[in-house]
Scaffold this motif. Structure first.
Motif, PDB file in Angstrom:
ATOM      1  N   VAL A  95       0.141  11.664  -2.049  1.00 24.09           N
ATOM      2  CA  VAL A  95      -0.085  10.360  -2.000  1.00 24.09           C
ATOM      3  C   VAL A  95      -1.566  10.145  -2.236  1.00 24.09           C
ATOM      4  O   VAL A  95      -2.417  11.196  -2.479  1.00 24.09           O
ATOM      5  N   VAL A 108      -4.196   6.504   1.316  1.00 24.28           N
ATOM      6  CA  VAL A 108      -2.927   6.253   2.220  1.00 24.28           C
ATOM      7  C   VAL A 108      -3.196   7.161   3.706  1.00 24.28           C
ATOM      8  O   VAL A 108      -2.920   6.787   4.722  1.00 24.28           O
ATOM      9  N   VAL A 142       2.808  10.887   7.815  1.00 27.38           N
ATOM     10  CA  VAL A 142       2.837  10.175   6.523  1.00 27.38           C
ATOM     11  C   VAL A 142       4.017  10.448   5.830  1.00 27.38           C
ATOM     12  O   VAL A 142       4.667  11.701   5.726  1.00 27.38           O
ATOM     13  N   HIS A 152       6.557  10.578   2.575  1.00 22.31           N
ATOM     14  CA  HIS A 152       6.355  10.266   1.136  1.00 22.31           C
ATOM     15  C   HIS A 152       7.758  10.936   0.601  1.00 22.31           C
ATOM     16  O   HIS A 152       7.997  12.213   0.630  1.00 22.31           O
TER      17      HIS A 152
END
Length: 245
Positions: free
Chosen positions: A185, A189, A214, A216
């Motif tokens: 990312v 982010v 996170v 993704h």
């Protein structure tokens, strides 16, 4: 397949439709009055200012428009007068930039060492009332408006493995950008998730360790950020130079 022909509305239908339109308009006018009374006071005030035909309100509105126009015109004139002064100021300082940068490099080294010592000795919150460092282009280093804010001094792990990337000098460094590359990312982010986990963008108030997730492309990545061990003065100076490259 033949499309069915549209039904042609006769006179009675046209009259019924017109009455319906008038009824909807009357109904909506009443609803707008209710919304104006029960809604946002500022929005109601703005609406009355814009639409009122009260003579005093109209006169005041016209005076205000003239004043706004005068302010805009004077602002343009002021900017034209100031611009040459700005250019002169910048020209006079150009030859002083390099010495100032060298002084800042030395002070950055001292600030980092002192910050680490005080926080290690007295806790993370002891420096919360100190001003943020201003970047060399005038932005606060701990979080200016817009732009990307650099986070330093943390080792960053993704799913338990330290994330590193090679800098311009060929040294492997662990940071949020390296973690973002592992996750796949943009760095921003991971940065925003870091700030959310810290509960602040003030570097002086950062906790020594935070952990966040996170996501993704359907996969969850656990990112752990731990305060790095205090480097030597030489390493601090090298880090300051590398960060500005």
């Amino acid at each position: 397949m033949t499309e069915p022909s549209a039904v042609v509305m006769d006179d009675f239908g046209q009259q019924a439709k017109a009455r319906l339109g008038a009824l909807i308009a009357e109904r909506n006018e009443k609803a707008n009055k209710i919304a104006a009374v029960q809604g946002d006071e500022k929005a109601l005030e703005a609406s009355v200012v814009e639409t009122s035909d009260n003579a005093d309100v109209v006169a005041s509105r016209e005076r205000l428009e003239k004043l706004k126009s005068a302010v805009e015109s004077e602002t343009v004139k002021l900017q034209a007068l100031v611009q040459p002064l700005i250019e002169e100021f910048k020209a006079n300082l150009t030859h002083k930039v390099e010495p100032l940068m060298a002084e800042i490099d030395e002070q950055d080294k001292q600030i980092r060492a002192a910050t680490h010592y005080l926080k290690l000795t007295y806790g993370d919150g002891c420096l919360s009332d100190l001003p943020p460092l201003v970047g060399r282009k005038g932005r606060a280093a701990s979080g200016g408006a817009g732009g990307t804010r650099r986070v330093r001094g943390f080792d960053v792990y993704v799913n338990g493995t330290i994330a590193t990337m090679r800098d311009a000098k060929g040294n492997d460094r662990s940071n949020l950008a390296a973690a973002a590359k592992v996750v796949g990312v943009e760095t921003s982010v991971v940065q925003e998730a870091f700030f959310a986990a810290q509960g602040t963008q003030d570097s002086g108030a950062f906790k020594d360790r935070v952990e966040f997730t996170v996501t993704h492309e359907g996969a969850d990545f656990v990112v752990t950020c731990s305060r790095a061990v205090a480097p030597s003065d030489a390493a601090l100076a090298e880090d300051a130079v590398a960060a500005d490259e």
